[in-house]
Every structure is written in structure tokens, then in C-alpha cells.
Design an enzyme around this catalytic site. Structure first.
Site, PDB file in Angstrom:
ATOM      1  N   CYS A 133      42.260  62.527 -64.700  1.00  0.00           N
ATOM      2  CA  CYS A 133      43.160  61.904 -63.723  1.00  0.00           C
ATOM      3  C   CYS A 133      44.278  62.899 -63.427  1.00  0.00           C
ATOM      4  CB  CYS A 133      43.722  60.594 -64.263  1.00  0.00           C
ATOM      5  SG  CYS A 133      44.816  59.796 -63.072  1.00  0.00           S
ATOM      6  N   HIS A 136      47.009  62.563 -61.202  1.00  0.00           N
ATOM      7  CA  HIS A 136      48.367  62.003 -61.231  1.00  0.00           C
ATOM      8  C   HIS A 136      48.728  61.649 -62.667  1.00  0.00           C
ATOM      9  CE1 HIS A 136      47.167  57.581 -61.350  1.00  0.00           C
ATOM     10  NE2 HIS A 136      48.298  57.561 -62.036  1.00  0.00           N
ATOM     11  N   ASP A 179      44.935  54.314 -54.794  1.00  0.00           N
ATOM     12  CA  ASP A 179      45.892  55.272 -55.326  1.00  0.00           C
ATOM     13  C   ASP A 179      47.112  55.384 -54.419  1.00  0.00           C
ATOM     14  OD1 ASP A 179      47.085  57.401 -56.646  1.00  0.00           O
ATOM     15  OD2 ASP A 179      45.157  58.357 -57.058  1.00  0.00           O
ATOM     16  N   CYS A 191      46.146  61.498 -55.103  1.00  0.00           N
ATOM     17  CA  CYS A 191      45.008  61.541 -56.034  1.00  0.00           C
ATOM     18  C   CYS A 191      44.630  62.988 -56.374  1.00  0.00           C
ATOM     19  CB  CYS A 191      43.808  60.796 -55.469  1.00  0.00           C
ATOM     20  SG  CYS A 191      42.486  60.614 -56.674  1.00  0.00           S
TER      21      CYS A 191
HETATM   22  O1  PYC Z   1      45.131  61.353 -59.507  1.00  0.00           O
HETATM   23  O2  PYC Z   1      43.122  61.981 -60.106  1.00  0.00           O
HETATM   24  C1  PYC Z   1      43.947  61.119 -59.850  1.00  0.00           C
HETATM   25  C2  PYC Z   1      43.531  59.700 -59.948  1.00  0.00           C
HETATM   26  C3  PYC Z   1      42.312  59.222 -60.301  1.00  0.00           C
HETATM   27  C4  PYC Z   1      42.387  57.839 -60.272  1.00  0.00           C
HETATM   28  C5  PYC Z   1      43.650  57.496 -59.903  1.00  0.00           C
HETATM   29  N1  PYC Z   1      44.342  58.650 -59.699  1.00  0.00           N
END
Ligand code: PYC
Length: 333
Positions: free
Chosen positions: A107, A109, A252, A256
Site C-alpha cells: 500500500c 499511501h 481511495d 493511490c
Molecule cells: O496507496 O497503494 C495505495 C493504496 C492501496 C489501497 C489503498 N491505497
């Protein structure tokens, strides 16, 4: 940056005095997307690899995940992060991400939230940090201005211009990996505005179902959970805007990190973004992640770097009262 003050020499949850069942968390948000980092307590995991530890968490401690991130203590946009021992000798920690429905390979974030939260606690200082995840090791750097730069796992396009029948019409999109699998679609014909979120969620859910029905998957047949709709930026300072449906019906608030990595892989493959060129990715809420890429050792793959800031929201101790029927959270809808 160092993690010297973290009790990483011991299985998470075990402290010198015995078993510490107290789970302490720090909540932050990255461009509006929330992360809850477990900074002490939590299940002890004994697997050797991060993939084994993820399986262990899933098989034996799923109730703990639910208690942490599902209502009433959590909500469907929240990503949890459990720190573990590192898997590789050069890394400072491992991290497993989870949400109200299950587990994430990586992930973006969330990683930025983890680093900012540890910096808030004085456990990291400006400099490099390596974190092992179930899908590979990522390199983060905390800066004095509070921003976090994250070099994500190698990312690539898996399928190009896949046609999908949805809602009585045909749309096209690419399937790409950026730490999670994404279907990335630009010809959806919808307005990427926050007030349109219910319609965007409904369309993405239909698209997800259509992909499933048509057998379009990531490599090794992995179902496509994450759908990314792309469009022009509203702010001329940015290069593009997106809407990303994540687990279930949640979306999101940030651009993301893994989704932006997957998008960069497609842009690079099409020759639309050169190595080192800055891409400012605007989210549906208007928050921005800055990104660029460099070639990965493996041909056809890129190494994306994401830069964003996370802000700490609160620190807390998890309390589960024995007679609370919802103390362990709820099953996903
Ligand atoms: O920021 O990669 C990200 C992410 C994945 C799911 C929610 N945010």
C-alpha cells in the site's frame, strides 16, 4: 533514518516482561487516505518470509484484523499496517497491510503513513529506510520537510487495451501491477468528481464483475479487485486525475500509490512518460502524489518513486471490552 528505538529485536507483541497484549496505534492520512499503524502489541508472527507471515496473520489472527479496521472501531476506507521483524538482513522492518475485507500486498499511501507515524514517534530520522512487504522490499526516505519518498516494487503492464462489456457498452483498459493488480480504464465517460463518487463506485463495481465474468485477471489468475478510472486533471499543475475503487465498495481518497505505480508502468510502456519525468497524479479529492520512474533491472518493468506527505491524526490504545458484542468488529459486507 533509523529504527533503533523500535522493539524490532523481538516478535511483535512480546516484550521483556512477557506478553504485551496492549495494541497501540497511530492514525494518519496521506492525501485523505487513512492509515492505522500498530506501533506495539499485535499478534506475534513466526513465519520466515513476509508472505508466510501474511498467511499466518490471515489463518490465525483474522479476528484481530477485523477488530482493528472494521466498524465500529474502523471503517471501509481505513488501511491497517502491522510492523514485523524484517525479512532481509538490510531492511529495518517488515510491514503487512490489511483493510476491512482482507489483506493487501503493498500500500503506497499506507507506507507513507507508516514512515510519517514512526517519524512522529521519534523512531525514524531523515534518511533511507528499507521495509519488507509480502510482495517485495520497498525503499522509503523521510525528508526534513515531512514528505516521504517511496521507491515502490517493480511495476509493469500485464495486458494492454482489454475490451470489456459493461453497462451495455464496451470500454477498454490495461491490466497492470504496481504492488497490487489494477484494471486501468480511461474511456469510461464519467466525470471524476468527488460528488460523483456513488456513481463511480457503482460503475467500477460493474466493471469488476464484468472482468470476473470475462475471465480477465492479473498474472496467475489473480482476480482484479482494484479499478482505476483515469481522466484529465482539474488543476493545470497536475498531469492527470484518478478514481480508485479498492476493496469492496471503498475508494481511495489519495491518488493511490500502487495505482499510480501501475499507471506509470502503462505510461512508460506507451512512451508517454520518460524516465525521470515528473508525473503529478491528482486524486478524486484533489490531493496529489508526485511520481517518476527509472528502469528496473528486469526488461519491461519500471521502478516507480512516489512522493507525498502524511499527517498524523491521533494516537490510541485499542480496548476490547469482554461484553462488547461488536468489540471484535463486524464481518465485511
Ligand atoms: O496507496 O497503494 C495505495 C493504496 C492501496 C489501497 C489503498 N491505497
Amino acid at each position: 533514518m533509523t529504527l533503533s528505538a523500535l522493539p524490532l529485536g523481538l516478535p511483535v507483541g512480546v516484550l521483556p516482561g512477557g506478553l504485551d497484549t496492549t495494541t497501540r496505534v497511530v492514525d494518519s492520512h496521506t492525501g485523505g487516505a487513512p492509515t492505522r499503524v500498530v506501533v506495539s502489541g499485535g499478534p506475534a508472527l513466526y513465519g520466515v518470509t513476509m508472505a508466510q507471515r501474511l498467511q499466518e496473520l490471515q489463518a490465525h489472527h483474522d479476528a484481530w484484523r477485523r477488530a482493528l479496521v472494521t466498524p465500529p472501531r474502523g471503517h471501509d476506507g481505513l488501511v491497517g499496517a502491522l510492523l514485523t521483524e524484517p525479512e532481509r538482513p538490510g531492511s529495518q522492518a517488515g510491514v503487512i497491510f490489511f483493510d476491512h475485507r482482507g489483506y493487501l500486498g503493498m500500500c503506497g499511501h499506507g507506507t507513507i503513513g507508516v514512515v510519517a507515524s514512526l517519524a512522529h514517534l521519534g523512531k525514524v530520522r531523515p534518511g533511507p529506510l528499507w521495509l519488507d512487504t509480502p510482495v517485495g522490499t520497498v525503499h522509503a526516505e523521510f525528508s526534513l520537510d515531512g514528505s516521504v519518498s517511496l521507491e515502490n516494487v517493480p511495476s509493469f503492464r500485464h495486458l494492454q487495451a482489454v475490451a470489456v462489456e459493461v453497462d451495455g457498452r464496451t470500454v477498454q483498459g490495461d491490466v497492470a501491477w504496481g504492488g497490487n493488480w489494477f484494471f486501468i480504464c480511461g474511456d469510461h465517460g464519467l466525470a471524476l468528481k468527488e460528488e460523483e463518487a456513488p456513481a463511480l463506485v457503482a460503475f467500477c463495481q460493474q466493471l469488476r464483475e464484468a472482468l470476473r465474468a470475462q475471465g480477465v485477471t492479473g498474472a496467475d489468475g489473480v482476480p482484479l479487485e482494484q479499478i482505476q478510472l483515469t481522466g484529465p486533471a482539474l488543476d493545470p499543475a497536475n498531469r492527470a486525475r484518478n478514481f480508485v475503487l479498492t476493496a469492496g465498495a471503498s475508494w481511495d481518497r489519495s491518488a493511490c500509490g500502487t495505482g499510480t505505480s501501475a499507471r506509470l508502468a502503462c505510461l512508460a510502456a506507451d512512451g508517454h512518460l520518460l524516465s525521470g519525468e515528473v508525473w503529478r497524479q491528482e486524486s478524486i479529492t484533489g490531493s496529489v502524489m508526485e511520481a517518476h520512474w527509472q528502469p528496473a533491472p528486469q526488461a519491461g518493468q519500471i521502478l516507480p518513486t512516489l512522493v507525498a506527505r502524511a499527517y498524523v491524526l491521533m494516537e490510541g490504545t485499542v480496548v476490547i471490552q469482554q461484553d462488547d458484542p461488536l468489540g471484535w468488529g463486524v464481518a465485511p459486507v
